[in-house]
Design a protein around this motif. Sequence first.
Motif, PDB file in Angstrom:
ATOM      1  N   ALA A 363       0.749  -1.199  -0.171  1.00 30.98           N
ATOM      2  CA  ALA A 363       0.470  -0.172  -0.270  1.00 30.98           C
ATOM      3  C   ALA A 363       1.172   0.658  -0.612  1.00 30.98           C
ATOM      4  O   ALA A 363       0.683   2.753  -1.106  1.00 30.98           O
ATOM      5  CB  ALA A 363      -0.825  -0.164   1.551  1.00 30.98           C
ATOM      6  N   SER A 364       2.303   1.057   1.058  1.00 28.28           N
ATOM      7  CA  SER A 364       2.646   2.469   0.672  1.00 28.28           C
ATOM      8  C   SER A 364       3.422   2.839  -0.511  1.00 28.28           C
ATOM      9  O   SER A 364       3.783   4.472  -1.375  1.00 28.28           O
ATOM     10  CB  SER A 364       4.248   2.260   1.823  1.00 28.28           C
ATOM     11  N   GLN A 365       2.879   2.170  -1.817  1.00 29.70           N
ATOM     12  CA  GLN A 365       3.665   2.631  -3.528  1.00 29.70           C
ATOM     13  C   GLN A 365       3.086   3.824  -3.482  1.00 29.70           C
ATOM     14  O   GLN A 365       2.614   3.986  -4.748  1.00 29.70           O
ATOM     15  CB  GLN A 365       4.032   1.520  -4.356  1.00 29.70           C
ATOM     16  N   VAL A 366       1.477   3.529  -3.315  1.00 29.82           N
ATOM     17  CA  VAL A 366       0.515   4.474  -3.206  1.00 29.82           C
ATOM     18  C   VAL A 366       0.354   6.243  -3.111  1.00 29.82           C
ATOM     19  O   VAL A 366       0.896   6.317  -1.723  1.00 29.82           O
ATOM     20  CB  VAL A 366      -0.628   4.236  -3.028  1.00 29.82           C
ATOM     21  N   VAL A 367       0.755   7.426  -3.814  1.00 27.24           N
ATOM     22  CA  VAL A 367       0.936   8.351  -3.834  1.00 27.24           C
ATOM     23  C   VAL A 367      -0.234   9.458  -4.159  1.00 27.24           C
ATOM     24  O   VAL A 367       0.218  10.869  -3.555  1.00 27.24           O
ATOM     25  CB  VAL A 367       2.685   9.011  -4.132  1.00 27.24           C
ATOM     26  N   GLU A 368      -1.486   9.136  -4.511  1.00 22.05           N
ATOM     27  CA  GLU A 368      -2.294   9.899  -5.085  1.00 22.05           C
ATOM     28  C   GLU A 368      -3.190   8.982  -4.922  1.00 22.05           C
ATOM     29  O   GLU A 368      -2.816   8.044  -5.251  1.00 22.05           O
ATOM     30  CB  GLU A 368      -1.833  10.633  -6.007  1.00 22.05           C
ATOM     31  N   LYS A 369      -4.626   9.925  -4.436  1.00 21.18           N
ATOM     32  CA  LYS A 369      -6.146   9.072  -4.721  1.00 21.18           C
ATOM     33  C   LYS A 369      -7.317   9.914  -4.996  1.00 21.18           C
ATOM     34  O   LYS A 369      -6.984  11.193  -4.685  1.00 21.18           O
ATOM     35  CB  LYS A 369      -5.972   8.027  -4.338  1.00 21.18           C
ATOM     36  N   LEU A 370      -8.157   9.440  -6.548  1.00 26.13           N
ATOM     37  CA  LEU A 370      -8.952  10.139  -6.568  1.00 26.13           C
ATOM     38  C   LEU A 370      -9.953   9.590  -6.747  1.00 26.13           C
ATOM     39  O   LEU A 370     -10.204   8.539  -7.649  1.00 26.13           O
ATOM     40  CB  LEU A 370      -8.820  11.137  -7.906  1.00 26.13           C
ATOM     41  N   TRP A 371     -11.094  10.148  -6.181  1.00 26.90           N
ATOM     42  CA  TRP A 371     -12.333   9.184  -6.294  1.00 26.90           C
ATOM     43  C   TRP A 371     -12.915   9.917  -7.489  1.00 26.90           C
ATOM     44  O   TRP A 371     -13.119  10.649  -7.652  1.00 26.90           O
ATOM     45  CB  TRP A 371     -13.076   8.366  -4.870  1.00 26.90           C
ATOM     46  N   LEU A 372     -14.084   9.356  -8.578  1.00 27.69           N
ATOM     47  CA  LEU A 372     -14.869   9.828  -9.135  1.00 27.69           C
ATOM     48  C   LEU A 372     -16.419   8.888  -9.485  1.00 27.69           C
ATOM     49  O   LEU A 372     -15.748   7.515  -9.523  1.00 27.69           O
ATOM     50  CB  LEU A 372     -14.152   9.697 -10.418  1.00 27.69           C
ATOM     51  N   LYS A 373     -17.491   9.589  -9.443  1.00 29.94           N
ATOM     52  CA  LYS A 373     -18.759   9.017  -9.027  1.00 29.94           C
ATOM     53  C   LYS A 373     -19.168   8.978 -10.917  1.00 29.94           C
ATOM     54  O   LYS A 373     -18.855  10.272 -11.236  1.00 29.94           O
ATOM     55  CB  LYS A 373     -19.406   8.872  -7.754  1.00 29.94           C
ATOM     56  N   ILE A 374     -19.800   7.789 -11.908  1.00 32.20           N
ATOM     57  CA  ILE A 374     -20.646   8.235 -12.627  1.00 32.20           C
ATOM     58  C   ILE A 374     -21.729   7.334 -12.565  1.00 32.20           C
ATOM     59  O   ILE A 374     -21.997   6.519 -11.726  1.00 32.20           O
ATOM     60  CB  ILE A 374     -20.009   7.377 -13.584  1.00 32.20           C
ATOM     61  N   PRO A 375     -22.763   8.634 -12.317  1.00 27.27           N
ATOM     62  CA  PRO A 375     -24.187   7.943 -11.240  1.00 27.27           C
ATOM     63  C   PRO A 375     -24.646   6.859 -12.454  1.00 27.27           C
ATOM     64  O   PRO A 375     -25.625   6.192 -11.744  1.00 27.27           O
ATOM     65  CB  PRO A 375     -24.400   9.409 -11.282  1.00 27.27           C
ATOM     66  N   CYS A 376     -24.470   7.330 -13.704  1.00 28.23           N
ATOM     67  CA  CYS A 376     -25.269   6.950 -14.832  1.00 28.23           C
ATOM     68  C   CYS A 376     -24.599   6.467 -15.497  1.00 28.23           C
ATOM     69  O   CYS A 376     -23.844   7.070 -16.076  1.00 28.23           O
ATOM     70  CB  CYS A 376     -26.631   7.017 -15.338  1.00 28.23           C
ATOM     71  N   ALA A 377     -24.194   5.110 -15.381  1.00 28.63           N
ATOM     72  CA  ALA A 377     -22.770   4.785 -16.140  1.00 28.63           C
ATOM     73  C   ALA A 377     -23.233   3.429 -17.108  1.00 28.63           C
ATOM     74  O   ALA A 377     -22.842   3.708 -18.330  1.00 28.63           O
ATOM     75  CB  ALA A 377     -21.425   3.977 -15.130  1.00 28.63           C
ATOM     76  N   TYR A 378     -23.911   2.773 -16.913  1.00 24.67           N
ATOM     77  CA  TYR A 378     -24.501   1.574 -18.270  1.00 24.67           C
ATOM     78  C   TYR A 378     -25.969   1.033 -17.780  1.00 24.67           C
ATOM     79  O   TYR A 378     -26.297   1.516 -16.597  1.00 24.67           O
ATOM     80  CB  TYR A 378     -24.247   0.136 -17.558  1.00 24.67           C
ATOM     81  N   VAL A 379     -26.455   1.777 -18.875  1.00 27.79           N
ATOM     82  CA  VAL A 379     -27.758   1.731 -19.098  1.00 27.79           C
ATOM     83  C   VAL A 379     -28.196   0.172 -19.213  1.00 27.79           C
ATOM     84  O   VAL A 379     -27.371  -0.843 -19.436  1.00 27.79           O
ATOM     85  CB  VAL A 379     -28.554   2.377 -20.083  1.00 27.79           C
ATOM     86  N   ILE A 380     -29.240  -0.150 -18.371  1.00 30.03           N
ATOM     87  CA  ILE A 380     -29.762  -1.789 -18.132  1.00 30.03           C
ATOM     88  C   ILE A 380     -30.600  -1.817 -19.242  1.00 30.03           C
ATOM     89  O   ILE A 380     -31.598  -1.597 -19.641  1.00 30.03           O
ATOM     90  CB  ILE A 380     -30.866  -1.531 -16.981  1.00 30.03           C
ATOM     91  N   TYR A 381     -30.059  -3.203 -20.054  1.00 28.69           N
ATOM     92  CA  TYR A 381     -31.242  -3.547 -21.430  1.00 28.69           C
ATOM     93  C   TYR A 381     -32.029  -5.063 -20.914  1.00 28.69           C
ATOM     94  O   TYR A 381     -31.778  -5.801 -19.788  1.00 28.69           O
ATOM     95  CB  TYR A 381     -30.348  -4.441 -22.116  1.00 28.69           C
ATOM     96  N   ASN A 382     -33.243  -4.487 -20.582  1.00 31.81           N
ATOM     97  CA  ASN A 382     -34.173  -5.166 -19.744  1.00 31.81           C
ATOM     98  C   ASN A 382     -35.470  -5.291 -20.533  1.00 31.81           C
ATOM     99  O   ASN A 382     -35.903  -4.517 -21.973  1.00 31.81           O
ATOM    100  CB  ASN A 382     -34.880  -5.389 -18.091  1.00 31.81           C
ATOM    101  N   ARG A 383     -36.700  -5.354 -21.056  1.00 28.28           N
ATOM    102  CA  ARG A 383     -38.236  -6.109 -21.102  1.00 28.28           C
ATOM    103  C   ARG A 383     -38.493  -4.720 -21.009  1.00 28.28           C
ATOM    104  O   ARG A 383     -39.422  -4.162 -21.937  1.00 28.28           O
ATOM    105  CB  ARG A 383     -38.902  -6.892 -20.431  1.00 28.28           C
ATOM    106  N   GLU A 384     -38.094  -3.668 -19.830  1.00 28.91           N
ATOM    107  CA  GLU A 384     -38.854  -2.286 -19.571  1.00 28.91           C
ATOM    108  C   GLU A 384     -38.986  -1.037 -20.614  1.00 28.91           C
ATOM    109  O   GLU A 384     -39.064  -0.840 -21.302  1.00 28.91           O
ATOM    110  CB  GLU A 384     -38.892  -2.019 -18.217  1.00 28.91           C
ATOM    111  N   ARG A 385     -37.015  -1.506 -20.786  1.00 28.11           N
ATOM    112  CA  ARG A 385     -36.773  -0.568 -21.588  1.00 28.11           C
ATOM    113  C   ARG A 385     -37.006  -0.860 -23.374  1.00 28.11           C
ATOM    114  O   ARG A 385     -37.291   0.243 -24.004  1.00 28.11           O
ATOM    115  CB  ARG A 385     -35.113  -0.861 -21.719  1.00 28.11           C
ATOM    116  N   ALA A 386     -36.956  -2.011 -23.411  1.00 27.21           N
ATOM    117  CA  ALA A 386     -37.435  -2.977 -24.882  1.00 27.21           C
ATOM    118  C   ALA A 386     -38.448  -2.057 -25.424  1.00 27.21           C
ATOM    119  O   ALA A 386     -39.248  -1.617 -26.193  1.00 27.21           O
ATOM    120  CB  ALA A 386     -37.668  -4.551 -24.935  1.00 27.21           C
TER     121      ALA A 386
END
Length: 433
Positions: A363-386
């Motif tokens: 873990a000591s190799q990590v020198v920087e971090k940044l979280w990013l959030k993609i609220p709507c990332a992959y749309v779900i393919y289901n019967r409702e979408r169709a």
Amino acid sequence: MLETGTLIIGGGLAGLSAAKGLERKKPYLIAERENRAGGLAATLKKGGFHFDYSGHLLHLRWPKTKKLILDALGRNCGLIKRDARVYTHKSWTPYPFQANLHGMPDKVKADCVSGFLAAYNAKWQAASEPEVFSRWTNRVFGGGISKHFMLPYNGKLWQYPLERLTTEWCAPFVPVPKPEEIINGAYGKKTWTMGYNTSFYYPKRGGIGALSTALAMTSRGLRLGLEVESVNLRKREAMIRHFGPVRFKRLINTSPLNDFIARTQDAPAAVRKAAASLRHNTVYVLNLGAKGVKSDMHWGYFPEERFPFYRAGIASNFSKHLAPSGMASFYIEIATDGRALDLASAETEIIQGLKACGLIESASQVVEKLWLKIPCAYVIYNRERAKALPLICDWLKTRKIQSIGRYGAWKYSFMEESVKEGLEAAGKILHGY
Ligand SMILES: Cc1cc2nc3c(=O)[nH]c(=O)nc-3n(C[C@H](O)[C@H](O)[C@H](O)COP(=O)(O)OP(=O)(O)OC[C@H]3O[C@@H](n4cnc5c(N)ncnc54)[C@H](O)[C@@H]3O)c2cc1C
């Protein structure tokens, strides 16, 4: 009241490309709610690192869009041969898994090959329409490949029951090898080049945001910090937060279709109900800056449950300028069904996972971090979408509204397709739509 010819909601690649098509020909205004353009094709800087919203690589397949993108990047673009891998059963093998079983332990290899042959020789009944993913993968790849990769990996990615996920998205993204390729991939010739993305373009400097920046620079009608709060399509009016009303003649929407319909005052109840039935997952990306990283892979897929992430990549292996000299940058993707992720425990598990597969030692190799959030990332393919999509799109057509891009059209697509749809939407307007 402010008036414009075409209002474009969103300054991601779809919106910027629509603007490119209209530039100097027809008046337009892009309302982009963020204080930067590019949407998901953006790059943030932190501590000497450039971090994208996870790996954003250009797979270019159509001459017109390829030219536009490569012209926009000019000399700032490299063509890179993919090195993508899968890590499972304590072993690495090249991606795609189904064509590269040679990296797996003997028992897993035998399970996958015999399962494939059994499925290949089986007489499958016609599927109910549309076919669901769990059945499709067992039918096409057999029980072994499904159990060891397809089901666990796609379960982690989609965060949706695979017996309800439909398969219209699979064709460009899940390569289906011929029987001899599966056998060769297990016991004979190695296949490094199968799949939709065997090589890719990527900016030499500045991350994928360099593309959006280049397109944004030539857009005269781009306005940042303008969020469209509501629209009335019959009155041709939009309300922009902290700004006021805008009157338009034509509208191109690139914001998520479900939100757009929710903001549309004159949408009929049936259209609202259809839009409310659309589902998507959420992706959290942990970007890490690290020292002493030795791997030269581009990205890896992680089907096993013991890894919280479904994919992890090393962005500085596509462009060394993304990290300071001697450093590397990772992107690690975790999907949820929309539930908030506990970031602190996710970080601990991510570090354990990176150590377990040998991408870092400590873990000591990590020198920087940044979280990013993609609220709507992959749309779900289901019967409702169709069922919902045709209903919504037919109504939008009656109002002459174009809803485009990965989220405006509510599909599993990629950057080049957003560019293509932007240009096409502008073309329709130039031809009087
Ligand atoms: C995890 C992940 C990895 C990916 N990797 C790749 C890859 O390797 N290669 C690839 O080609 N594609 C990849 N993609 C897909 C790619 O990100 C998209 O296809 C593309 O960037 C979508 O562009 P867009 O303009 O259609 O949408 P967006 O980028 O979402 O742009 C829409 C814009 O609308 C704005 N907006 C939203 N609501 C409003 C409002 N009410 N008012 C004003 N503005 C608003 C947003 O701020 C945003 O800027 C990936 C996607 C994800 C989620």
